[in-house]
Design a protein around this motif. Sequence first.
Motif, PDB file in Angstrom:
ATOM      1  N   VAL A 373       0.840  -1.206   0.000  1.00 42.45           N
ATOM      2  CA  VAL A 373       0.000   0.000   0.000  1.00 42.45           C
ATOM      3  C   VAL A 373       0.874   1.255   0.000  1.00 42.45           C
ATOM      4  CG1 VAL A 373      -1.658   1.344   1.338  1.00 42.45           C
ATOM      5  CG2 VAL A 373      -1.988  -1.120   1.066  1.00 42.45           C
ATOM      6  N   ASN A 374       1.911   1.272   0.848  1.00 42.77           N
ATOM      7  CA  ASN A 374       2.793   2.443   0.922  1.00 42.77           C
ATOM      8  C   ASN A 374       3.510   2.703  -0.401  1.00 42.77           C
ATOM      9  OD1 ASN A 374       2.211   3.119   3.561  1.00 42.77           O
ATOM     10  ND2 ASN A 374       3.823   1.832   4.425  1.00 42.77           N
ATOM     11  N   LEU A 375       4.021   1.630  -1.014  1.00 48.25           N
ATOM     12  CA  LEU A 375       4.733   1.794  -2.294  1.00 48.25           C
ATOM     13  C   LEU A 375       3.802   2.309  -3.385  1.00 48.25           C
ATOM     14  CD1 LEU A 375       7.070  -1.331  -2.440  1.00 48.25           C
ATOM     15  CD2 LEU A 375       7.738   1.044  -2.138  1.00 48.25           C
ATOM     16  N   GLN A 376       2.576   1.804  -3.416  1.00 49.37           N
ATOM     17  CA  GLN A 376       1.641   2.259  -4.439  1.00 49.37           C
ATOM     18  C   GLN A 376       1.199   3.694  -4.193  1.00 49.37           C
ATOM     19  OE1 GLN A 376      -1.362  -0.809  -4.441  1.00 49.37           O
ATOM     20  NE2 GLN A 376      -0.222  -2.097  -5.873  1.00 49.37           N
ATOM     21  N   LEU A 377       1.134   4.088  -2.937  1.00 45.39           N
ATOM     22  CA  LEU A 377       0.848   5.497  -2.632  1.00 45.39           C
ATOM     23  C   LEU A 377       1.970   6.399  -3.132  1.00 45.39           C
ATOM     24  CD1 LEU A 377      -0.614   5.324   0.991  1.00 45.39           C
ATOM     25  CD2 LEU A 377      -1.766   6.258  -1.022  1.00 45.39           C
ATOM     26  N   GLN A 378       3.196   5.989  -2.880  1.00 44.29           N
ATOM     27  CA  GLN A 378       4.341   6.785  -3.359  1.00 44.29           C
ATOM     28  C   GLN A 378       4.338   6.889  -4.881  1.00 44.29           C
ATOM     29  OE1 GLN A 378       8.114   5.480  -1.637  1.00 44.29           O
ATOM     30  NE2 GLN A 378       6.997   4.635   0.092  1.00 44.29           N
ATOM     31  N   LYS A 379       4.078   5.783  -5.537  1.00 47.29           N
ATOM     32  CA  LYS A 379       4.069   5.791  -7.007  1.00 47.29           C
ATOM     33  C   LYS A 379       2.972   6.704  -7.533  1.00 47.29           C
ATOM     34  CE  LYS A 379       3.656   2.796 -11.035  1.00 47.29           C
ATOM     35  NZ  LYS A 379       3.469   1.423 -11.539  1.00 47.29           N
ATOM     36  N   GLU A 380       1.810   6.650  -6.904  1.00 48.34           N
ATOM     37  CA  GLU A 380       0.700   7.486  -7.342  1.00 48.34           C
ATOM     38  C   GLU A 380       1.035   8.974  -7.218  1.00 48.34           C
ATOM     39  OE1 GLU A 380      -3.888   8.357  -5.964  1.00 48.34           O
ATOM     40  OE2 GLU A 380      -3.020   6.394  -5.563  1.00 48.34           O
ATOM     41  N   GLU A 381       1.693   9.339  -6.126  1.00 47.37           N
ATOM     42  CA  GLU A 381       2.064  10.743  -5.926  1.00 47.37           C
ATOM     43  C   GLU A 381       3.136  11.173  -6.928  1.00 47.37           C
ATOM     44  OE1 GLU A 381       0.809  12.978  -4.086  1.00 47.37           O
ATOM     45  OE2 GLU A 381      -0.532  11.843  -2.801  1.00 47.37           O
ATOM     46  N   LEU A 382       4.138  10.315  -7.122  1.00 45.50           N
ATOM     47  CA  LEU A 382       5.246  10.676  -8.016  1.00 45.50           C
ATOM     48  C   LEU A 382       4.817  10.728  -9.479  1.00 45.50           C
ATOM     49  CD1 LEU A 382       8.207   8.678  -6.425  1.00 45.50           C
ATOM     50  CD2 LEU A 382       7.935  11.151  -6.516  1.00 45.50           C
ATOM     51  N   LYS A 383       3.875   9.890  -9.867  1.00 41.35           N
ATOM     52  CA  LYS A 383       3.428   9.883 -11.261  1.00 41.35           C
ATOM     53  C   LYS A 383       2.794  11.213 -11.648  1.00 41.35           C
ATOM     54  CE  LYS A 383       1.146   6.397 -12.961  1.00 41.35           C
ATOM     55  NZ  LYS A 383       0.200   5.282 -13.065  1.00 41.35           N
ATOM     56  N   ARG A 384       2.261  11.928 -10.672  1.00 36.16           N
ATOM     57  CA  ARG A 384       1.624  13.215 -10.978  1.00 36.16           C
ATOM     58  C   ARG A 384       2.629  14.335 -11.155  1.00 36.16           C
ATOM     59  NH1 ARG A 384      -2.938  12.830  -6.197  1.00 36.16           N
ATOM     60  NH2 ARG A 384      -4.085  11.032  -7.029  1.00 36.16           N
ATOM     61  N   SER A 385       3.841  14.122 -10.674  1.00 33.99           N
ATOM     62  CA  SER A 385       4.829  15.216 -10.705  1.00 33.99           C
ATOM     63  C   SER A 385       6.084  14.884 -11.481  1.00 33.99           C
ATOM     64  CB  SER A 385       5.216  15.596  -9.269  1.00 33.99           C
ATOM     65  OG  SER A 385       5.759  14.473  -8.597  1.00 33.99           O
ATOM     66  N   THR A 386       6.126  13.699 -12.112  1.00 33.95           N
ATOM     67  CA  THR A 386       7.335  13.356 -12.864  1.00 33.95           C
ATOM     68  C   THR A 386       6.953  12.483 -14.054  1.00 33.95           C
ATOM     69  OG1 THR A 386       9.562  12.464 -12.683  1.00 33.95           O
ATOM     70  CG2 THR A 386       7.844  11.259 -11.545  1.00 33.95           C
ATOM     71  N   GLN A 387       7.935  12.221 -14.908  1.00 34.17           N
ATOM     72  CA  GLN A 387       7.691  11.435 -16.112  1.00 34.17           C
ATOM     73  C   GLN A 387       7.869   9.958 -15.826  1.00 34.17           C
ATOM     74  OE1 GLN A 387      10.337  13.010 -19.047  1.00 34.17           O
ATOM     75  NE2 GLN A 387       9.197  14.907 -19.289  1.00 34.17           N
ATOM     76  N   ALA A 388       7.308   9.123 -16.755  1.00 39.94           N
ATOM     77  CA  ALA A 388       7.354   7.679 -16.563  1.00 39.94           C
ATOM     78  C   ALA A 388       8.779   7.137 -16.624  1.00 39.94           C
ATOM     79  CB  ALA A 388       6.484   6.989 -17.604  1.00 39.94           C
ATOM     80  N   SER A 389       9.677   7.891 -17.291  1.00 39.34           N
ATOM     81  CA  SER A 389      11.065   7.437 -17.429  1.00 39.34           C
ATOM     82  C   SER A 389      11.916   7.754 -16.212  1.00 39.34           C
ATOM     83  CB  SER A 389      11.695   8.072 -18.676  1.00 39.34           C
ATOM     84  OG  SER A 389      11.669   9.485 -18.580  1.00 39.34           O
ATOM     85  N   ASN A 390      11.327   8.358 -15.198  1.00 40.06           N
ATOM     86  CA  ASN A 390      12.082   8.706 -14.001  1.00 40.06           C
ATOM     87  C   ASN A 390      12.624   7.436 -13.337  1.00 40.06           C
ATOM     88  OD1 ASN A 390      12.731   9.423 -11.219  1.00 40.06           O
ATOM     89  ND2 ASN A 390      11.712  11.357 -11.651  1.00 40.06           N
ATOM     90  N   PRO A 391      13.931   7.413 -13.022  1.00 42.38           N
ATOM     91  CA  PRO A 391      14.501   6.201 -12.397  1.00 42.38           C
ATOM     92  C   PRO A 391      13.823   5.816 -11.087  1.00 42.38           C
ATOM     93  CG  PRO A 391      16.231   7.680 -13.152  1.00 42.38           C
ATOM     94  CD  PRO A 391      14.947   8.415 -13.305  1.00 42.38           C
ATOM     95  N   ILE A 392      13.322   6.793 -10.351  1.00 42.19           N
ATOM     96  CA  ILE A 392      12.652   6.486  -9.085  1.00 42.19           C
ATOM     97  C   ILE A 392      11.389   5.670  -9.340  1.00 42.19           C
ATOM     98  CG2 ILE A 392      11.541   7.480  -7.049  1.00 42.19           C
ATOM     99  CD1 ILE A 392      13.367   9.853  -7.279  1.00 42.19           C
ATOM    100  N   LEU A 393      10.616   6.058 -10.377  1.00 46.17           N
ATOM    101  CA  LEU A 393       9.399   5.321 -10.708  1.00 46.17           C
ATOM    102  C   LEU A 393       9.733   3.910 -11.179  1.00 46.17           C
ATOM    103  CD1 LEU A 393       7.043   7.862 -12.510  1.00 46.17           C
ATOM    104  CD2 LEU A 393       6.654   6.674 -10.383  1.00 46.17           C
ATOM    105  N   ILE A 394      10.781   3.784 -11.972  1.00 46.08           N
ATOM    106  CA  ILE A 394      11.184   2.460 -12.456  1.00 46.08           C
ATOM    107  C   ILE A 394      11.563   1.553 -11.289  1.00 46.08           C
ATOM    108  CG2 ILE A 394      12.890   1.233 -13.851  1.00 46.08           C
ATOM    109  CD1 ILE A 394      12.997   3.693 -15.672  1.00 46.08           C
ATOM    110  N   THR A 395      12.312   2.123 -10.330  1.00 46.64           N
ATOM    111  CA  THR A 395      12.692   1.344  -9.146  1.00 46.64           C
ATOM    112  C   THR A 395      11.467   0.947  -8.331  1.00 46.64           C
ATOM    113  OG1 THR A 395      14.792   2.542  -9.051  1.00 46.64           O
ATOM    114  CG2 THR A 395      14.119   1.370  -7.074  1.00 46.64           C
TER     115      THR A 395
END
Length: 797
Positions: A373-395
């Motif tokens: 749940v925590n990881l998916q929350l982080q991903k949801e927040e980051l997807k709104r402020s960064t691109q899909a190619s961001n290394p953080i999102l990939i990780t």
Amino acid sequence: MAQQTQVNSTGQQLDYKRYLFLVLRYWYVVLISLLLFLAWAYYKNKYSPRTYQVAMTLLIKENQGQENSAAMLFSNSLIKPNINYYNEPYLLKADPLLGEVVQKLGFTTSYYLQGNIKTTEIYPGLPLEFIADTTNGFVLPYGSTFWFQILNSRQFQIKDYVEDEPLFSGAEPVYEFGDWIKLKDQTLQVNKRPGFTSPEAYHQAYIVRFNNPGSIAAEYASKLNIKWVEEGAAVLSLSTIGEIPEKEIRFLQALAKTYIEKDLTRKNQNASNTIGFISDQLAQIGDSLDLIERRLQTFKQENIGVGLGDRANVLFSKLQGLEQEKNLTVLKEKYFDYISDHIAKGVETTDFIVPSSLDISDPVLNSLIEQLVNLQLQKEELKRSTQASNPILITLDERISDLKQNLLKSIEAQRGSIDISRKSINREINLVERDIRQLPRSEREFINIQRVYKLSESLYNYLLEKRAEASITKASATSDISIVNPPKQVSGAITPDVKGNYTKSAIFGLGLPLGFLFLLFYFNNKVQSKEDLAKYTSIPLLGVVGHNPANNNLIVTTKPKSAIAESFRGVRSNLNFFTSSTNGSSGKIFLLTSSISGEGKTFCSINLASVFTYSGLKTVIVGADMRKPKIFQDFNLTNDVGLSNYLAGVSKLKEIIQPTHIKNLYVISGGIIPPNPAELLQGERMAALMQQLRAEFDIVIIDSPPHGLVTDSLLLMPAVDHTIFVVRQNYTTTTLLKNVEADYANGRLKNISILLNDVKVSRQGYGYGYGYGYGYYEEDEDNTRRKGLAGLFSFRR
């Protein structure tokens, strides 16, 4: 103490004392530059927008968890506690969060007052509200600017903002507050807010700008500075800068409040999902319970007096306990199906129900669900402020995928355990049911109905209890984020940097002119003074002649009491020392030459000859530069017949000697330009001419071509008593001077001395002359009559 020097790029030593005098000479340039830069700093400090820093601190509470064997078993990056701890600075800058904050605060509409020099924002602005007709798909005209004028409590005017057009001419339409108006193809409404009782705002033209929420959010994201107070601390420092401190304080307050609300919403989401899940189960069980209750009531009415014996009660109680255990395994199976379904469909949801809420106490499963749940929350927040190619999102995607696989494995293990428990319970139920079948028929039916009823009732009560627990959890939840220090202005204005601007302006104001003067000084390879002559040549110095301010080569004649005339008298005296050993019964011959043209040979020849005539000596000037004859021009004579004519045998000596308007002074011009001047100077007629002139005149001055360009002067030197080499200040280069020194050292030049010409005397005394500044000479007497600013800014002398 010896004077400090350094060698420059031309190989000559740098005299820093001379550089100081150069700066003092052009002090007014340095002063003007300094004043201009200081004026620029004053303008920048006065009219630049003032910006202020506002800061606050937040405490991010760390979720503490007790270490256990399961956590140690799965101790990897997927289930570490506080996985989102260091993501807080990124989440606080997320575009959706900042966009929500600027919308809440109304930052999408800005109000300004235009001044003569700068435009100033008004905050909190006018008590107005602009509403777009969203029902018909309209929005505010973002990116547009308008002039806005309140006429009275009911009416206003609005028009497009054009910079150089008049504000309001009176011809613009008048609108009523609350009316729908059309602006930039958008329909909107202007309403008054509470507190609209300010008549002083009437007939005042304001600038209204509609800002795109995304642009404002991006602007705040760029200037919002978030960092940990110190390494290892759980306190975040938030700061921002802006022209209006109150506006920035409200922004940080709203940002903290919104973020805390979101954190609490995320925490309550699980409780809400659990309550919804249990409510759905209660609705289904409630319907079954009603039906079973009616059947039990009907059975009792039809079988009055029928009850359970002691043996039947024991069997019923045992069967009821086994059925409850079986129901719990069914509930767990439903939960596992719910989780597996979501993972199989690839749904990334933050709405998972944690197993602990259903008494599934496996610590590994609980931890895995929480971390997912925590990881998916982080991903949801980051997807709104960064691109899909961001290394953080990939990780994050990789970690979520691994976590799902671990979760499925844990569920499969749980299913196996449940299956074993269910089989054991079913065996025991079969044994009890075998005993029940030996009871009378009425008791068997009663047990079956009572069994289903008690089973449903206990499950219903169990779910009611769990829903109450989830409701209590939701009501008592608190955010992990709290405000330590509320937003406040840190200090005074941070920009413009008043002291820094004045300091930089002073540095540049002084540095630019001083640097420019130093470059001129450093790369200047021209002869400046007697010291330069002493550095680069061993030829003796004959004298120094000052600068001639008049446009006239006959300065000794026109101003016999001038300093220049006196300097030529000094040269005349020094020549007597240089030629004292020659025969005094005949005339003396002096040759004037230089390295290149323009160094003042002709000027020095004319004036040196003039001072000799003042001593009653009969003097003749011979224009030996037959390539460029011009000495005749200063005496208004002709050049029809001259030296070239005589040397060619065309004219006689008497024909080429021309008297001047100066007593005892005669001139022999160069004559017609010959094709072979060097050959003519080498001829016998030239030697004979020298003898005749020596016999007829007391002084013979030969104005010869430049030594560095042609050989004519070398051909004449053996026939003269002394050679005068003219060097001009700020004109003759040290390289040329070195060449002359080389000729002198190897014996090609003999009986020679240097005359330093065109020396400019500075107020600091870094120049040469005699009696300057004492009112003794004519120009000094003229200088005493200079008054006011004309005298102050006379920098030539």
